[in-house]
Design an enzyme around this catalytic site. Structure first.
Site, PDB file in Angstrom:
ATOM      1  N   ILE A 165      39.213  76.986  45.498  1.00  0.00           N
ATOM      2  CA  ILE A 165      39.765  75.751  46.072  1.00  0.00           C
ATOM      3  C   ILE A 165      38.789  74.621  45.764  1.00  0.00           C
ATOM      4  CG2 ILE A 165      40.546  74.554  48.157  1.00  0.00           C
ATOM      5  CD1 ILE A 165      40.799  77.259  49.539  1.00  0.00           C
ATOM      6  N   HIS A 166      39.266  73.585  45.091  1.00  0.00           N
ATOM      7  CA  HIS A 166      38.370  72.454  44.831  1.00  0.00           C
ATOM      8  C   HIS A 166      39.076  71.109  44.770  1.00  0.00           C
ATOM      9  CE1 HIS A 166      39.949  72.463  40.735  1.00  0.00           C
ATOM     10  NE2 HIS A 166      39.378  71.288  40.579  1.00  0.00           N
ATOM     11  N   ARG A 167      40.407  71.091  44.654  1.00  0.00           N
ATOM     12  CA  ARG A 167      41.107  69.823  44.445  1.00  0.00           C
ATOM     13  C   ARG A 167      41.005  68.921  45.670  1.00  0.00           C
ATOM     14  NH1 ARG A 167      43.683  68.497  39.694  1.00  0.00           N
ATOM     15  NH2 ARG A 167      44.111  70.326  38.423  1.00  0.00           N
TER      16      ARG A 167
END
Length: 356
Positions: free
Chosen positions: A205-207
């Protein structure tokens, strides 16, 4: 000899540049590598250059940790200064980051041709900074290398047939890299042995749309925690996301590890049962290594993965995520389908540049 300025700044661009740089060297094209510094952490940057044997950047602008506007502006200024000094034959940019946009703008404003690798992709979500970057970069580029037929059709719908540009479907350079480095990863990475796991789900998860919306992030972590009750979930976590979780007291029960290098990521992808991600690159990498993927977004640029059943979209809905896990974990698919060029994309780029 042709002289190309290559602009990189983020993890996916290092992977793409590794594949293309190897082909540029093979075909006698001089390359000057400029690292904007957008990803500067050792685990997000240095390790990629070391593992993938990418030449050390000729220039590092060390620009990071700023707002989108400030970062893009400073990159634009720094790249322009280098271009005016060295006057290359063309500037090559990858993907959809602030580094991409800054490199394209700097070159175009002083009449240096722009080559955009991974052109034509659209999420049709204008709230994504990446969508803005890729649309503007496409519009001011002179050569557009498109990874898929869908990308070409996007450009046609936007009227690019009327513009003085060259549009080429060449496939995806990330597949070139995945195939080339898979054997090296098997020999050099010990991540699976370190974790002591052989049956697990890999998640990332990074957005910004997920990490900056605390409610969404809470739902996603709850969904991953539910899956983690049934099978271990390995979550390489960006330092920024880890900080947000801590700050907002969101507790993950997953196996959280630091961001990993490319070889470790390949080992994790090849060894996992399933991939859960909000990353465009990881969606494709899952396909390259024969894994089904659940995407934590409402849309994807890689529509062919969804259309062919390799990928499913769940947004930030923890119930949809949990249901998709149960569906995808037992799904059977033919991963031999040629969606991305089967490892010839970078060579096509080098051959086209050679003829400039």
């Amino acid at each position: 000899m042709k002289r190309i300025f290559t602009i990189v700044g983020a993890r996916p661009q290092f992977v793409k540049a590794a594949a293309v740089s190897r082909m540029l060297k093979k075909h006698g094209i001089d390359e000057v590598l400029v690292h904007t510094g957008q990803h500067f952490d050792a685990n997000m940057s240095d390790v990629f250059f070391e593992e993938m044997e990418i030449p050390k950047p000729d220039h590092n602008l060390n620009i990071n940790g700023l707002t989108h506007g400030a970062m893009t502006g400073r990159m634009l200024e720094g790249i322009e200064k280098l271009l005016l000094q060295e006057q290359p034959d063309a500037v090559m940019v990858f993907g959809d980051t602030n580094s991409t946009l800054a490199g394209a703008l700097a070159a175009k404003k002083i009449n240096i041709p722009v080559i955009h690798v991974e052109a034509g992709l659209r999420s049709f979500n204008m709230k994504m900074p990446e969508e803005i970057n890729r649309i503007i970069t496409d519009r001011i580029s002179d050569i557009l290398f498109c990874p898929t037929e869908n990308a070409i059709q996007n450009l046609k719908r936007e009227g690019f047939d009327l513009f003085p540009v060259k549009i080429i479907k060449n496939g995806d350079v990330m597949q070139d890299a995945a195939y080339y480095y898979a054997q090296k990863a098997a020999l050099k990475s010990t991540i699976i042995e370190q974790l002591g796991l052989h049956h697990f789900v890999l998640a990332t998860i990074h957005r910004q749309e997920n990490t900056d919306d605390i409610q969404k992030l809470h739902h996603l972590i709850d969904g991953l925690n539910a899956i983690n009750h049934e099978i271990p979930v390995v979550l390489p976590l960006h330092p920024r996301t880890e900080h947000i979780l801590s700050q907002c007291h969101i507790r993950s029960k997953c196996i959280i590890i630091k961001p990993v290098g490319y070889f470790d990521m390949i080992r994790l992808l090849k060894s996992c049962q399933l991939v859960i991600t909000d990353s465009g690159g990881v969606q494709k990498e899952a396909f390259f290594f024969g894994k089904h993927c659940i995407t934590l977004r409402e849309e994807t640029e890689w529509v062919e993965l969804v259309e062919n059943g390799f990928n499913t979209l769940v947004g930030a809905d923890e119930n949809l995520l949990f249901a998709a896990y149960h569906t995808m974990k037992q799904k059977q698919s033919d991963f031999s389908l040629n969606l991305y060029g089967n490892g010839t994309a970078a060579e096509q780029i080098a051959l086209t540049i050679k003829e400039l």
